[in-house]
Design an enzyme around this catalytic site. Structure first.
Site, PDB file in Angstrom:
ATOM      1  N   ASP B  11       2.621   5.540  -2.931  1.00  0.00           N
ATOM      2  CA  ASP B  11       1.973   6.006  -1.733  1.00  0.00           C
ATOM      3  C   ASP B  11       2.310   7.604  -1.266  1.00  0.00           C
ATOM      4  O   ASP B  11       3.361   7.799  -1.498  1.00  0.00           O
ATOM      5  CB  ASP B  11       2.335   5.237  -0.411  1.00  0.00           C
ATOM      6  CG  ASP B  11       1.682   3.790  -0.219  1.00  0.00           C
ATOM      7  OD1 ASP B  11       1.045   3.486  -1.354  1.00  0.00           O
ATOM      8  OD2 ASP B  11       1.973   3.052   0.392  1.00  0.00           O
ATOM      9  N   ASP B 130      -8.917  -5.033   1.011  1.00  0.00           N
ATOM     10  CA  ASP B 130      -7.592  -5.456   1.959  1.00  0.00           C
ATOM     11  C   ASP B 130      -8.287  -6.886   2.606  1.00  0.00           C
ATOM     12  O   ASP B 130      -9.319  -6.639   3.314  1.00  0.00           O
ATOM     13  CB  ASP B 130      -7.540  -4.665   2.945  1.00  0.00           C
ATOM     14  CG  ASP B 130      -6.672  -3.327   2.399  1.00  0.00           C
ATOM     15  OD1 ASP B 130      -6.348  -3.573   1.226  1.00  0.00           O
ATOM     16  OD2 ASP B 130      -6.683  -2.264   2.992  1.00  0.00           O
TER      17      ASP B 130
END
Lengths: 202, 255
Positions: B11, B130
């Protein structure tokens, strides 16, 4: 000097970068005079068979590639660049390829996921200078949905995927092709590119 | 045989890795390129850069990172985060990424998947999803905006559509499991894998090597993605692969 043929299909940087990592500067070009000076030619390619052939025509590269092939210059096609070395492709529509190698390219008929994506083991069909730095069952990186069906004597290495033997490396004299991406295949890929480099300097 | 892939995910915000990193021997633990190169050496099969940069102006930073990453890594690089248009795909691919992962934008405009697949090839189109189990356990809903917004879209319907539109791969994150470190969402993965014939990457919940073994034994997923397990130095990718070998799971171990 290795020339990476620039015919506006996909990202050529990764091929350039990979050769840089083994200490070799390449020239990315579609200029006939530059290509004529090449002692080795890389034909990359991402996209579809018909688009690639259309672009080769558009930049008038078919004749010069044929001329260099006849002159005995080592030529290596990568992924789609390998596929268009064959006589015909059946992606989207039937399209004539460069015809440097015998055979067709068609959608994989396999009882496994398509695209064939990831690292697979190279199995050797015959000896070849490109394999001299690596061992059988070394892993290389594949991403493709179409596969070439070469003639037996031009198949150098393959891999097993689902119920199929998938063409991985082909060669006939100075014309070579990898279905996998040596430029993305870690150390093993670099060793294959190194072997290509060595074919050129000697 | 095709190897199962182990994929570390970084990330990145403002050019730095944001999840805690605790690596011995790295000068700048926050540098994504140093970290990615370390993973390359450990025999990672692919690296994912997830750009969580907030503003558009900071996009130059990620572009520069992709260029450096692509020149220094010998394995495929996938980039995701904030992809909105076909031009975003183009920019990222031309910077040297091999795959682009798209999430919210694909839900708002599913044709983006098709356009990208037609123009750049299915191999570079990863659809990141997701999802979270519905309260009545009747299935899974797809979420966007980093998991904040329920689209009301059914997971199975959405993955099927993604495949038809030309997605080359699905990166499936379980929101029920993400951050818990108690294992991948085996049921959700199996539900998806049953319905599509493109590769699926398992994500969310990895807390240890045993979770990776578990997901490969109990599902037919193609790859397992993890972040903290590797960033914290709790396990190396080589450790994971060694354990996979012991369990008869095919993995690449050239180095």
């Amino acid at each position: 000097m290795i020339v990476v043929i620039d015919y506006n299909v996909g990202n050529l940087k990764s091929v350039e970068n990979a050769f840089k990592r083994i200490g070799l500067e390449t020239v990315v070009s579609r200029d006939h005079e530059v290509i004529r000076q090449a002692t080795g030619i890389i034909l990359p390619g991402v996209g579809s068979f018909p688009t690639a052939m259309k672009k080769l025509k558009q930049y008038q590269l078919i004749d010069i590639l044929t001329e260099r092939k006849e002159a005995g210059i080592p030529i290596m096609g990568i992924c789609l660049g390998m596929q268009i070395l064959f006589e015909r492709g059946f992606e989207v529509e039937e399209t004539k390829g460069l015809g440097f190698l015998k055979g067709d390219v068609s959608l994989m008929e396999v009882d496994a996921k398509i695209p064939h994506m990831g690292w697979n083991e190279l199995l050797f069909k015959q000896e070849h200078p490109l394999l001299k730095n690596i061992k059988e069952k070394d892993y290389v990186y594949f991403v493709h949905s179409f596969m070439a069906s070469p003639s037996e004597d031009e198949l150098v290495a393959y891999c097993e995927y689902g119920n199929k033997k998938v063409t991985a490396l082909v060669a006939k004299d100075n014309v070579m092709g990898c279905q996998f991406h040596p430029e993305k295949s870690g150390e093993i890929g670099q060793k294959i590119l190194l072997a290509f480099k060595e074919m050129i300097t000697c | 045989m095709l190897a199962k892939r182990i994929i570390p995910c970084l990330d990145i915000k403002n050019g730095k890795v944001v999840k805690g990193v605790n690596f011995v021997g790295l000068k700048d633990v926050g540098d994504p390129i140093d970290l990615a190169k370390e993973y390359d050496l450990q025999c990672a099969d692919e690296v994912v850069f997830l750009d969580i940069t907030a503003t558009y102006e900071e996009r130059d930073i990620i572009r520069d990172l992709i260029e450096r990453g692509a020149s220094e890594l010998s394995i495929p690089l996938a980039v995701g985060g904030g992809i909105r248009t076909i031009d975003d795909f183009r920019t990222i691919l031309l910077s040297g990424a091999d795959k682009v992962s798209v999430n919210s934008a694909a839900i708002k405009n599913p044709q983006l998947i098709k356009e990208a697949a037609d123009e750049f090839g299915v191999q570079c189109v990863v659809v990141a999803i997701d999802a979270k189990q519905r309260e009545d356990k009747s299935g899974y809903d797809v979420y966007i905006a980093g998991g904040r917004e329920n689209t009301g879209l059914d997971l199975i319907e959405w993955v099927t559509q993604c495949e038809q539109l030309g997605a080359g791969e699905i990166l499936l994150t379980s929101m029920d499991k993400d951050g818990t470190r108690d294992g991948f969402d085996i049921d959700m993965l199996n539900a998806v894998i049953e319905c599509v014939s493109i590769p699926v990457i398992a994500s969310g919940g990895c807390g240890g090597i045993e979770d990776i073994i578990d997901v490969f034994k109990k599902t037919d997923c193609d790859a397992a993605l993890a972040a903290s397990l590797f960033h914290f130095g709790e396990a190396t990718i080589s450790d994971v692969k060694e354990e996979c070998m012991k369990h008869g799971i095919p993995v690449r171990r050239n180095k």
